[in-house]
Design a protein around this motif. Structure first.
Motif, PDB file in Angstrom:
ATOM      1  N   ARG A   6      -1.732  10.274 -23.861  1.00 22.51           N
ATOM      2  CA  ARG A   6      -1.034   8.821 -24.423  1.00 22.51           C
ATOM      3  C   ARG A   6      -0.477   8.108 -23.479  1.00 22.51           C
ATOM      4  NH1 ARG A   6       3.384   5.874 -26.383  1.00 22.51           N
ATOM      5  NH2 ARG A   6       2.871   4.519 -27.773  1.00 22.51           N
ATOM      6  N   LEU A   7      -0.265   6.942 -23.151  1.00 19.53           N
ATOM      7  CA  LEU A   7       0.161   6.528 -21.746  1.00 19.53           C
ATOM      8  C   LEU A   7       1.002   5.354 -22.238  1.00 19.53           C
ATOM      9  CD1 LEU A   7      -3.520   6.014 -19.791  1.00 19.53           C
ATOM     10  CD2 LEU A   7      -1.501   7.329 -19.304  1.00 19.53           C
ATOM     11  N   ALA A 127      -1.127   2.506 -29.733  1.00 15.26           N
ATOM     12  CA  ALA A 127      -1.250   3.214 -28.482  1.00 15.26           C
ATOM     13  C   ALA A 127      -2.162   3.334 -27.503  1.00 15.26           C
ATOM     14  CB  ALA A 127      -1.306   4.810 -28.944  1.00 15.26           C
ATOM     15  N   VAL A 128      -1.640   3.183 -25.829  1.00 11.11           N
ATOM     16  CA  VAL A 128      -3.712   2.924 -25.169  1.00 11.11           C
ATOM     17  C   VAL A 128      -3.131   4.729 -24.907  1.00 11.11           C
ATOM     18  CG1 VAL A 128      -4.127   2.660 -22.780  1.00 11.11           C
ATOM     19  CG2 VAL A 128      -3.043   1.244 -24.150  1.00 11.11           C
ATOM     20  N   TYR A 129      -4.466   5.126 -24.884  1.00 15.80           N
ATOM     21  CA  TYR A 129      -4.513   6.878 -24.320  1.00 15.80           C
ATOM     22  C   TYR A 129      -5.922   6.592 -23.023  1.00 15.80           C
ATOM     23  CZ  TYR A 129      -2.882   7.911 -28.871  1.00 15.80           C
ATOM     24  OH  TYR A 129      -1.806   8.054 -29.378  1.00 15.80           O
ATOM     25  N   LEU A 130      -5.165   7.573 -22.180  1.00 17.55           N
ATOM     26  CA  LEU A 130      -5.716   8.312 -21.063  1.00 17.55           C
ATOM     27  C   LEU A 130      -7.033   9.544 -21.711  1.00 17.55           C
ATOM     28  CD1 LEU A 130      -7.222   8.389 -18.183  1.00 17.55           C
ATOM     29  CD2 LEU A 130      -5.761   9.685 -17.611  1.00 17.55           C
ATOM     30  N   THR A 131      -8.583   8.549 -21.428  1.00 19.14           N
ATOM     31  CA  THR A 131     -10.051   9.730 -21.873  1.00 19.14           C
ATOM     32  C   THR A 131     -10.713  10.277 -20.721  1.00 19.14           C
ATOM     33  OG1 THR A 131     -10.661   7.863 -22.614  1.00 19.14           O
ATOM     34  CG2 THR A 131      -8.836   8.956 -24.206  1.00 19.14           C
ATOM     35  N   ASP A 132     -10.648  10.180 -19.429  1.00 17.94           N
ATOM     36  CA  ASP A 132     -11.737  10.140 -19.105  1.00 17.94           C
ATOM     37  C   ASP A 132     -11.577  11.256 -18.512  1.00 17.94           C
ATOM     38  OD1 ASP A 132     -12.914   9.733 -16.205  1.00 17.94           O
ATOM     39  OD2 ASP A 132     -12.704   7.327 -16.063  1.00 17.94           O
ATOM     40  N   ASP A 133     -12.923  11.853 -18.644  1.00 17.10           N
ATOM     41  CA  ASP A 133     -12.715  13.583 -18.023  1.00 17.10           C
ATOM     42  C   ASP A 133     -12.188  13.363 -16.775  1.00 17.10           C
ATOM     43  OD1 ASP A 133     -12.590  13.834 -20.553  1.00 17.10           O
ATOM     44  OD2 ASP A 133     -14.874  14.077 -20.564  1.00 17.10           O
ATOM     45  N   GLY A 134     -12.740  12.658 -15.949  1.00 22.68           N
ATOM     46  CA  GLY A 134     -12.705  12.904 -14.430  1.00 22.68           C
ATOM     47  C   GLY A 134     -11.141  12.650 -13.289  1.00 22.68           C
TER      48      GLY A 134
END
Length: 177
Positions: A6-7, A127-134
């Motif tokens: 969660r960002l 809510a904004v979530y970081l989901t990038d596997d990189g």
């Protein structure tokens, strides 16, 4: 590298017009990402091909995530006090190239015909979530804001970034902010 972190909230991104955070990539290097508001597009409106995936994933979210660098000379778009934005476009502070906040595409200036690198996010219930596997979330703010944390796994990363900014020329853009 990451599951889901969660960002912030979409409301915060809209209120502040951009939200900066630091990530660690798959090579253990620190980088910066900006969240920007993306106004809804009309059905059928074209976007840059390389950003279609992200635009489709977060079309209803009203927020997009981009690596915090102009494609022309790697100038930071948000230098720690918010990205300059006008009419749904992110403005490079060095030469004034303008990137569409929704697609990342630039059709003008020195960065014309390029697209900002996208970072995968998800938005749920505001809510904004970081989901990038990189990428792995490190902290809110710029690399320099991390202090000792920035040099934790690669001593000197934060100091090197600070030195790079000192060597950068001031803006040569004719656009006033």
């Amino acid at each position: 590298m990451t599951g889901r972190t969660r960002l912030t909230t979409t409301e915060t991104v809209r209120d502040e017009r951009s939200w900066l955070f630091t990530v660690r990539d798959q090579y253990d290097e620190l980088d910066e990402v900006i969240l920007v508001p993306c106004e809804e597009r009309e059905v059928g409106e074209a976007t840059a091909d390389s950003a279609d995936r992200q635009a489709a994933d977060s079309a209803d979210s009203g927020v997009e995530a981009w690596v915090n660098r102009c494609t022309h000379e790697a100038q930071r778009l948000d230098r720690g006090f918010g990205a300059a934005m006008r009419d749904g476009q992110i403005i490079c502070p060095k030469h004034g190239s303008m990137f569409d906040a929704c697609s990342g595409y630039c059709d003008n200036g020195d960065a014309a015909d390029t697209t900002l690198p996208a970072v995968e996010i998800a938005v749920e219930d505001g809510a904004v979530y970081l989901t990038d596997d990189g990428y792995e979330f490190v902290h809110e703010g710029s690399i320099e804001d991390g202090g000792a944390e920035g040099g934790e796994n690669g001593a000197g990363d934060a100091d090197e970034s600070q030195d790079d900014d000192d060597d950068m020329p001031s803006s040569t853009s004719h656009i006033g902010f």
